[in-house]
Scaffold this active site. Sequence first.
Site, mmCIF file in Angstrom:
data_model
loop_
_atom_site.group_PDB
_atom_site.id
_atom_site.type_symbol
_atom_site.label_atom_id
_atom_site.label_comp_id
_atom_site.label_asym_id
_atom_site.label_seq_id
_atom_site.Cartn_x
_atom_site.Cartn_y
_atom_site.Cartn_z
ATOM 1 N N GLY A 220 30.570 -64.585 -73.386
ATOM 2 C CA GLY A 220 29.832 -64.759 -72.245
ATOM 3 C C GLY A 220 29.911 -65.972 -71.479
ATOM 4 O O GLY A 220 30.800 -66.683 -71.841
ATOM 5 N N ILE A 221 29.051 -66.160 -70.504
ATOM 6 C CA ILE A 221 29.160 -67.329 -69.590
ATOM 7 C C ILE A 221 28.273 -68.286 -70.031
ATOM 8 O O ILE A 221 27.122 -68.148 -70.453
ATOM 9 C CB ILE A 221 28.872 -66.648 -68.067
ATOM 10 N N GLY A 222 28.531 -69.695 -69.570
ATOM 11 C CA GLY A 222 27.856 -70.743 -70.025
ATOM 12 C C GLY A 222 28.392 -71.751 -71.002
ATOM 13 O O GLY A 222 29.172 -71.459 -71.482
ATOM 14 N N ALA A 223 27.533 -72.725 -71.245
ATOM 15 C CA ALA A 223 28.268 -74.001 -72.350
ATOM 16 C C ALA A 223 28.237 -73.263 -73.846
ATOM 17 O O ALA A 223 29.062 -73.651 -74.263
ATOM 18 C CB ALA A 223 27.355 -75.008 -72.331
ATOM 19 N N ILE A 224 27.200 -72.577 -74.138
ATOM 20 C CA ILE A 224 27.185 -72.275 -75.536
ATOM 21 C C ILE A 224 28.400 -71.298 -75.796
ATOM 22 O O ILE A 224 29.041 -71.584 -77.086
ATOM 23 C CB ILE A 224 25.928 -71.503 -75.898
ATOM 24 N N GLU A 243 34.042 -59.122 -70.806
ATOM 25 C CA GLU A 243 33.931 -59.184 -69.187
ATOM 26 C C GLU A 243 34.499 -60.183 -68.576
ATOM 27 O O GLU A 243 35.053 -59.975 -67.375
ATOM 28 C CB GLU A 243 32.607 -58.781 -68.743
ATOM 29 N N GLY A 341 26.838 -58.503 -67.463
ATOM 30 C CA GLY A 341 27.338 -57.463 -68.578
ATOM 31 C C GLY A 341 26.504 -57.755 -69.759
ATOM 32 O O GLY A 341 26.874 -57.203 -70.855
HETATM 33 N N1 COA Z 1 12.809 -72.568 -67.927
HETATM 34 C C1 COA Z 1 13.243 -73.049 -67.063
HETATM 35 N N2 COA Z 1 14.208 -73.543 -66.821
HETATM 36 C C2 COA Z 1 15.379 -73.259 -67.687
HETATM 37 C C3 COA Z 1 14.917 -72.857 -68.823
HETATM 38 C C4 COA Z 1 13.743 -72.097 -68.950
HETATM 39 N N3 COA Z 1 13.379 -71.578 -70.171
HETATM 40 N N4 COA Z 1 16.135 -72.602 -69.426
HETATM 41 C C5 COA Z 1 17.173 -73.279 -68.853
HETATM 42 N N5 COA Z 1 16.283 -73.807 -67.756
HETATM 43 C C6 COA Z 1 17.333 -74.380 -66.430
HETATM 44 C C7 COA Z 1 18.225 -75.562 -67.141
HETATM 45 O O1 COA Z 1 17.525 -76.683 -67.258
HETATM 46 C C8 COA Z 1 19.293 -75.652 -66.275
HETATM 47 O O2 COA Z 1 18.884 -76.117 -64.996
HETATM 48 P P1 COA Z 1 19.679 -77.656 -64.391
HETATM 49 O O3 COA Z 1 21.017 -76.689 -63.528
HETATM 50 O O4 COA Z 1 18.898 -77.974 -63.093
HETATM 51 O O5 COA Z 1 20.176 -78.426 -65.302
HETATM 52 C C9 COA Z 1 19.504 -74.150 -65.920
HETATM 53 O O6 COA Z 1 18.252 -73.439 -66.092
HETATM 54 C C10 COA Z 1 20.841 -73.347 -66.392
HETATM 55 O O7 COA Z 1 20.630 -73.484 -67.698
HETATM 56 P P2 COA Z 1 21.661 -73.831 -68.983
HETATM 57 O O8 COA Z 1 21.199 -73.448 -70.230
HETATM 58 O O9 COA Z 1 22.689 -75.058 -68.327
HETATM 59 O O10 COA Z 1 22.478 -72.583 -68.250
HETATM 60 P P3 COA Z 1 24.128 -72.209 -68.666
HETATM 61 O O11 COA Z 1 25.369 -72.744 -67.899
HETATM 62 O O12 COA Z 1 24.583 -72.446 -70.291
HETATM 63 O O13 COA Z 1 24.033 -70.610 -68.540
HETATM 64 C C11 COA Z 1 22.715 -68.532 -68.499
HETATM 65 C C12 COA Z 1 23.042 -70.118 -69.348
HETATM 66 C C13 COA Z 1 21.599 -67.802 -69.274
HETATM 67 C C14 COA Z 1 22.155 -68.858 -67.139
HETATM 68 C C15 COA Z 1 24.056 -67.767 -68.506
HETATM 69 O O14 COA Z 1 24.413 -67.423 -69.642
HETATM 70 C C16 COA Z 1 23.856 -66.455 -67.681
HETATM 71 O O15 COA Z 1 23.630 -66.118 -66.490
HETATM 72 N N6 COA Z 1 23.627 -65.478 -68.553
HETATM 73 C C17 COA Z 1 23.303 -63.980 -68.149
HETATM 74 C C18 COA Z 1 24.631 -63.300 -67.762
HETATM 75 C C19 COA Z 1 25.187 -62.755 -69.239
HETATM 76 O O16 COA Z 1 24.905 -63.425 -70.266
HETATM 77 N N7 COA Z 1 26.269 -62.100 -68.850
HETATM 78 C C20 COA Z 1 27.295 -61.572 -69.750
HETATM 79 C C21 COA Z 1 28.501 -62.418 -70.042
HETATM 80 S S1 COA Z 1 29.301 -62.964 -68.410
#
Ligand code: COA
Length: 443
Positions: A220-224, A243, A341
């Site tokens: 998926g999307i994001g750092a992890i 996706e 997705g």
């Molecule tokens: N409460 C409040 N804020 C939170 C939080 C929580 N529990 N967890 C994270 N945050 C904040 C972070 O501090 C960060 O803020 P910043 O931008 O001001 O630093 C922001 O939310 C994003 O968190 P981060 O962990 O850096 O995001 P990421 O880039 O790793 O993406 C998701 C994580 C969950 C947003 C991303 O994976 C996503 O959109 N997932 C849903 C869609 C998906 O999985 N689709 C399928 C595959 S494409």
Amino acid sequence: MNPQRTLKEKTITAEEAVLKIQDGDYVHVYGSSAEPNTFLENIKHLKGQRKDVKLVHFLSLFPYDFYSDESYRGIITTENMFCSRFCIDSQKSGMMTFIPNHLRNSGSDRFFYYRARGKQISIYVASVTPMDGHGYFSTATVGMSNRALVKCADIVMLEINESLPRTFGDSYIHLNEVDYVFRGDNTIRYMPAAEPDEIDLKIGGYVAELVENGATIQLGIGAIPNAVAAALGDKKDLGVHTEMLGDAIVHLYKKGVITNAFKTHCKHKMVTTFSLGGKETYDFLDDNIGVLHLDVAKTNSPYEIAKNHKMVSVNTTLQVDLMGQCASEAIGTLQISGVGGQTDTVLGAKMSPDGKSIIALRTTAEIEAKDGKRRRISKITALHGPGTVISLSRSDVDYIVTEYGIAALRGASLRERAESLIRIAHPDFRDALREEAAKAFLL
Ligand code: COA
């Protein structure tokens, strides 16, 4: 037909293209790297000319003026299917609203919406490669609902971008299907993978323990997910049905870890519906028949995903409660992204023979508290707050992974879920979680 002559006849300027929009029109564009940048920059020409236009957008990488500038109020509103970070302020000001959707239905739900209201999608604008000798353009990194939009829209317009890669699958449009063509400024926006830190790599290591040789993966999307890819370097013969295809997958392919040789669906090919990454990724995609950009209804149908044996989906979330409910897309009611997705791929992996889904997250986040100070919170919470948007239901979640280990939730009772999630929470928060769980009758 002489394609070059027809192309000339259909060619207009970007400003003329924007002025094809009429009052009240719905205009569809995709974002990510194949965004019609020049068209969107020229939206300024609507000022004083048009009103009540709706722009249906998906994952824009750039904060165009109309997302924030008050002078666009009443002229254009954006309805977004997957937000970027800059969208938070636009939601607060009302310049943008969100369309809830599972990615697999993101096109078909919208067509349903128009039918139910006796309306029509007015305009589809796609960013494409230059035309080939047979009259075909490639929509490059976008499969999504491209073909359906071409069929349904009143007007189809193409922005030519010479920097885009030519891809295979459903990412094509023929000149005969097009009303107008205009030249863009050839900008391509990159989103290179974030560098994983020590915590991300620990999480990646645990996820890698769950991935068998010969498995087909979705990242998926994001750092992890990028850290996960780094941890999969010793695996053999992985396949890809995803996706979103990004740098992490390209690196694994180049290392020889991904061969697609044991896939049980679309063998020898990587399947995706869009791509997003750095220059290396787009160079890799160019003219590469080994990657298919298919319609999202195909890539994200759980039934299609499940045709891959040993399917492993890897996604991440913002917050998970002790029952396993994942809030992955919004903080309160403000969208950070979208569910995309996540549910599609989790369901598909669950339905796949020997498949599994993994939600991987860091145990803590730094957030800005009401007093403006930064505060560390636990991303594993006893209960979600009122108004939390649940992206993934507790009955669908298989594994939750953090830097402290793996919680296997599929088939587990509420008590066992709470116990195993507290075990992988950050040690500083475990006592408080235990107390709250007991009060909520979860332990
Ligand atoms: N409460 C409040 N804020 C939170 C939080 C929580 N529990 N967890 C994270 N945050 C904040 C972070 O501090 C960060 O803020 P910043 O931008 O001001 O630093 C922001 O939310 C994003 O968190 P981060 O962990 O850096 O995001 P990421 O880039 O790793 O993406 C998701 C994580 C969950 C947003 C991303 O994976 C996503 O959109 N997932 C849903 C869609 C998906 O999985 N689709 C399928 C595959 S494409």
